[in-house]
Scaffold this motif. Structure first.
Motif, mmCIF file in Angstrom:
data_model
loop_
_atom_site.group_PDB
_atom_site.id
_atom_site.type_symbol
_atom_site.label_atom_id
_atom_site.label_comp_id
_atom_site.label_asym_id
_atom_site.label_seq_id
_atom_site.Cartn_x
_atom_site.Cartn_y
_atom_site.Cartn_z
ATOM 1 N N LYS A 1 -3.960 -8.795 8.779
ATOM 2 C CA LYS A 1 -3.712 -7.480 9.371
ATOM 3 C C LYS A 1 -2.806 -6.679 8.437
ATOM 4 O O LYS A 1 -2.355 -7.175 7.402
ATOM 5 C CB LYS A 1 -3.068 -7.613 10.752
ATOM 6 C CG LYS A 1 -1.649 -8.187 10.731
ATOM 7 C CD LYS A 1 -1.043 -8.135 12.141
ATOM 8 C CE LYS A 1 0.417 -8.564 12.129
ATOM 9 N NZ LYS A 1 1.061 -8.419 13.436
ATOM 10 N N THR A 2 -2.532 -5.444 8.819
ATOM 11 C CA THR A 2 -1.613 -4.598 8.066
ATOM 12 C C THR A 2 -0.231 -4.679 8.697
ATOM 13 O O THR A 2 -0.072 -4.476 9.910
ATOM 14 C CB THR A 2 -2.092 -3.139 8.029
ATOM 15 O OG1 THR A 2 -3.328 -3.075 7.319
ATOM 16 C CG2 THR A 2 -1.073 -2.248 7.324
ATOM 17 N N THR B 1 -1.017 -4.643 3.328
ATOM 18 C CA THR B 1 -2.301 -5.033 3.913
ATOM 19 C C THR B 1 -2.625 -6.463 3.499
ATOM 20 O O THR B 1 -2.724 -6.779 2.310
ATOM 21 C CB THR B 1 -3.426 -4.099 3.446
ATOM 22 O OG1 THR B 1 -3.120 -2.768 3.873
ATOM 23 C CG2 THR B 1 -4.756 -4.516 4.037
ATOM 24 N N THR B 2 -2.789 -7.355 4.501
ATOM 25 C CA THR B 2 -3.130 -8.751 4.258
ATOM 26 C C THR B 2 -4.506 -9.029 4.866
ATOM 27 O O THR B 2 -5.025 -8.214 5.641
ATOM 28 C CB THR B 2 -2.096 -9.695 4.913
ATOM 29 O OG1 THR B 2 -2.290 -9.693 6.331
ATOM 30 C CG2 THR B 2 -0.672 -9.268 4.577
ATOM 31 N N VAL C 1 4.470 -0.857 3.724
ATOM 32 C CA VAL C 1 3.186 -1.139 4.373
ATOM 33 C C VAL C 1 2.408 -2.109 3.484
ATOM 34 O O VAL C 1 2.136 -1.816 2.314
ATOM 35 C CB VAL C 1 2.364 0.146 4.580
ATOM 36 C CG1 VAL C 1 1.015 -0.178 5.224
ATOM 37 C CG2 VAL C 1 3.146 1.144 5.429
ATOM 38 N N LYS D 1 0.794 -1.221 0.000
ATOM 39 C CA LYS D 1 0.000 0.000 0.000
ATOM 40 C C LYS D 1 0.829 1.276 0.000
ATOM 41 O O LYS D 1 0.447 2.276 -0.607
ATOM 42 C CB LYS D 1 -0.924 0.007 1.219
ATOM 43 C CG LYS D 1 -2.045 -1.026 1.175
ATOM 44 C CD LYS D 1 -3.072 -0.641 0.112
ATOM 45 C CE LYS D 1 -4.301 -1.543 0.200
ATOM 46 N NZ LYS D 1 -5.323 -1.146 -0.795
ATOM 47 N N THR E 1 3.880 -3.476 8.750
ATOM 48 C CA THR E 1 4.864 -2.462 8.379
ATOM 49 C C THR E 1 6.225 -3.152 8.410
ATOM 50 O O THR E 1 6.727 -3.504 9.485
ATOM 51 C CB THR E 1 4.839 -1.264 9.350
ATOM 52 O OG1 THR E 1 3.530 -0.692 9.337
ATOM 53 C CG2 THR E 1 5.842 -0.208 8.921
#
Length: 320
Positions: free
Chosen positions: A304-305, A300-301, A298, A289, A307
């Motif tokens: 969860k997201t 997004t799965t 970053v 993202k 970092t």
């Protein structure tokens, strides 16, 4: 600069044939000194046309520390025929007390590697293998993102000298048309008590003019070079090396005002793509993202997201 270096630079800068008398006048030396300089240069491999009207430099892709450092007055450069690792050479230079910034460039690297000690394919005279020693003397929090800066500088240099549009695979690889042409590696040395980063070394391996057919079979679909089609490149490696570090130091000088992360993001072929990575023994897949101002990715799965830090994670796939 020695007499032979001055003669070489004058001939390289001229498209015309220069007589021995003209060279002698330009450099305020004797014609005998010119003749001796030409002979010395030819002994180490340089070639010239010897015409009735004088001498003419014949283009050849030889590493030249003077050409590499041109316009970069604070940069000291050393060139080598062969190096096991220019990163090791830069570390030895630091231990020896050589003043930074110091750049070592090799015509061939026998033990090239990138992040996580992965091997990097090298070819004598057809690649750029170099490492830059810096002495930032800053805390880790104050330290510029050298790997990101170097990646942007490589792209900008290629874009200036060619019509190619390189892209960056987070965080340290440069790609052309989906194949890797360059890898970048940064290492830092800190003082344990003060927490100050005393030395940083930026290593780089760039495939300049390796013919596509010369890559090993397992790399044919993964790697390429800037000029993989064969033939004589339109400019020497010296020029590209000079442009890379010219852009790098320009970016560095403009911090913190320079928005280099915008330049980095717009060249990313990871953002918006489905990527896979492994963390804690588990493999995740999601959409890349953003790249944070700290250079983190970053993702997004469905779970969860994340970092992701570049020193801990490597992307296993992109766009799948």
């Amino acid at each position: 600069m020695t007499t032979k270096d001055r003669v070489l630079q004058l001939l390289k800068q001229s498209n015309a044939t220069l007589s021995g008398e003209k060279i002698a006048q330009e450099l305020a030396i004797s014609r005998t000194a010119v003749w001796k300089a030409i002979k010395e240069l030819e002994k180490v491999g340089y070639t010239f046309d010897h015409l009735k009207t004088g001498y003419r430099y014949l283009p050849q892709d030889r590493l030249d520390d003077i050409a590499i450092a041109a316009g970069l007055p604070d940069l000291a450069v050393a060139t080598k025929a062969t190096s096991e690792s220019t990163m090791k050479d830069a570390k030895l230079a630091q231990v020896s007390g050589i003043k930074a910034p110091f750049l070592v460039v090799a015509d061939m690297q026998t033990a090239a590697h990138g992040r996580f000690n992965r091997p990097f394919f090298a070819q004598k005279g057809e690649g750029i293998y170099m490492s830059l020693l810096l002495t930032p003397n800053q805390s880790f929090a104050e330290l510029p993102q050298y790997t990101v800066l170097a990646a942007v500088a490589v792209c900008q240099a290629i874009e200036k000298l060619t019509t190619r549009k390189p892209q960056i695979k987070w965080v340290n690889d440069i790609y052309l048309e989906g194949r890797k042409i360059c890898g970048i590696l940064s290492e830092a040395q800190s003082d344990f008590e003060s927490g100050i980063i005393s030395h940083v070394i930026i290593g780089m391996g760039l495939n300049f003019a390796i013919a596509q057919k010369d890559f090993p079979n397992d790399l044919q679909q993964k790697a390429t070079s800037l000029f993989a089609e064969g033939g004589t490149p339109p400019f020497e490696r010296n020029q590209l090396i000079n442009e890379i570090w010219r852009h790098f130091f320009d970016l560095l000088a403009q911090l913190p005002q320079q928005d280099f992360l915008t330049e980095y993001r717009k060249r990313s072929f990871v953002l918006g793509q489905t990527v896979s990575f492994t963390q804690g023994g588990k493999t995740y897949s999601g959409i890349a993202k953003d790249i944070t101002n700290e250079g983190q990715l970053v993702v997004t799965t469905p779970q969860k997201t994340f970092t992701l830090n570049s020193g801990e994670i490597s992307l296993s796939s992109i766009g799948e």
